[in-house]
Design a protein around this motif. Structure first.
Motif, PDB file in Angstrom:
ATOM      1  N   TYR A 170      -6.568  -9.927  -5.209  1.00  9.61           N
ATOM      2  CA  TYR A 170      -7.014 -10.602  -3.995  1.00  9.61           C
ATOM      3  C   TYR A 170      -7.724 -11.906  -4.344  1.00  9.61           C
ATOM      4  O   TYR A 170      -8.122 -12.125  -5.480  1.00  9.61           O
ATOM      5  CB  TYR A 170      -7.983  -9.705  -3.208  1.00  9.61           C
ATOM      6  CG  TYR A 170      -7.399  -8.379  -2.805  1.00  9.61           C
ATOM      7  CD1 TYR A 170      -6.894  -8.169  -1.527  1.00  9.61           C
ATOM      8  CD2 TYR A 170      -7.365  -7.307  -3.701  1.00  9.61           C
ATOM      9  CE1 TYR A 170      -6.366  -6.938  -1.154  1.00  9.61           C
ATOM     10  CE2 TYR A 170      -6.836  -6.079  -3.342  1.00  9.61           C
ATOM     11  CZ  TYR A 170      -6.335  -5.899  -2.069  1.00  9.61           C
ATOM     12  OH  TYR A 170      -5.815  -4.683  -1.700  1.00  9.61           O
ATOM     13  N   GLY A 178      -9.543  -4.550   2.276  1.00  6.06           N
ATOM     14  CA  GLY A 178      -8.173  -4.264   1.851  1.00  6.06           C
ATOM     15  C   GLY A 178      -8.025  -3.076   0.918  1.00  6.06           C
ATOM     16  O   GLY A 178      -7.216  -2.166   1.174  1.00  6.06           O
ATOM     17  N   ALA A 190       1.353  -4.933   2.518  1.00  3.33           N
ATOM     18  CA  ALA A 190       0.505  -6.058   2.105  1.00  3.33           C
ATOM     19  C   ALA A 190       1.320  -7.334   2.070  1.00  3.33           C
ATOM     20  O   ALA A 190       2.468  -7.337   1.605  1.00  3.33           O
ATOM     21  CB  ALA A 190      -0.097  -5.793   0.726  1.00  3.33           C
ATOM     22  N   VAL A 213       0.339   1.394  -2.317  1.00  8.98           N
ATOM     23  CA  VAL A 213       1.039   0.358  -1.550  1.00  8.98           C
ATOM     24  C   VAL A 213       2.485   0.783  -1.314  1.00  8.98           C
ATOM     25  O   VAL A 213       3.177   1.188  -2.247  1.00  8.98           O
ATOM     26  CB  VAL A 213       0.997  -0.992  -2.283  1.00  8.98           C
ATOM     27  CG1 VAL A 213       1.754  -2.060  -1.498  1.00  8.98           C
ATOM     28  CG2 VAL A 213      -0.454  -1.422  -2.513  1.00  8.98           C
TER      29      VAL A 213
END
Length: 233
Positions: A170, A178, A190, A213
């Motif tokens: 990030y 997040g 994402a 994810v």
């Protein structure tokens, strides 16, 4: 071969169902996944419960999603800002339910969901209206309130870089909620500005491992310059 790269935002969000609980990263305007929010608006899911630190700014992003009338409830810490007129109008007219959660509790309830914690005692909100109806307990002379995890059906987060396995890092404060939201949701999407080859991300700099994810989508970087906004690849 594991490849979590989606061809488009629409493809990544095609499975969001009516009634879903959607965790949306961001802190004010920092780290808001605007492309994914716009994609959710276009996708059409309704009767949603949205979890975010805020309740939208101006008429774009989360505020635009609220304005569609497809959000039934919002769980957040700071619903009102100078430009939160969309939320204000919906809430005052009884068209939007609000669950107000202290910011630290919000983060911890999300983290607890990802960590498999059934519930936890926290001193925040004891003796206030936010503790009404909740179990309390005195532990070592201090009073606590029982809080439960917040699980999401979908998490929409904004990252900086990712690889085809879904590993993410990030950019500064865009990190905010997040990582814990990715862990707390059954399906995490994402956006990233750069997709790199496997091994290019320093393992020490991977904040969200790809196991949390489901899909990543590359979006253009928006850079603010004197005289306006310019999109850069």
């Amino acid at each position: 071969m594991i490849n979590k790269i989606a061809d488009s935002v629409a493809q990544a969000l095609s499975g969001v169902k009516d009634g879903a609980t959607v965790l949306i990263g961001g802190f004010g305007t920092a780290g808001i996944p605007n492309e994914l929010i716009d994609g959710l608006i276009a996708q059409g899911a309704r009767d949603l419960t949205v979890v975010n630190n805020n309740a939208g700014n101006g008429d774009v992003g989360l505020a635009a999603l609220l304005a569609t009338g497809r959000v039934r409830k919002i769980i957040c810490s700071f619903p009102r800002q100078v430009d939160s007129h969309v939320f204000d109008g919906l809430y005052r007219s009884g068209k939007l339910e609000l669950e107000l959660v202290p910011q630290g509790n919000l983060a911890e309830r999300l983290r607890a969901a990802g960590a498999g914690i059934g519930a936890f005692f926290c001193p925040t909100a004891y003796g206030t209206e936010l503790a009404a109806g909740k179990e309390t307990r005195e532990i070592n002379g201090k009073h606590y309130v029982l809080e439960y995890p917040i699980h999401g059906d979908v998490a929409l987060i904004k990252a900086e870089q990712g690889d085809r396995w879904g590993n993410l890092n990030y950019r500064m404060s865009a990190r905010n909620f997040g990582p814990v939201m990715a862990m707390a949701a059954r399906h995490t999407v994402a956006t990233v500005h750069d997709i790199v080859e496997l091994g290019q991300l320093d393992p020490e700099n991977i904040v969200t491992p790809g196991i949390f994810v489901s899909q990543i989508v590359r979006v253009e970087r928006v850079a603010t310059q004197a005289g306006g906004i310019k999109k850069t690849a």
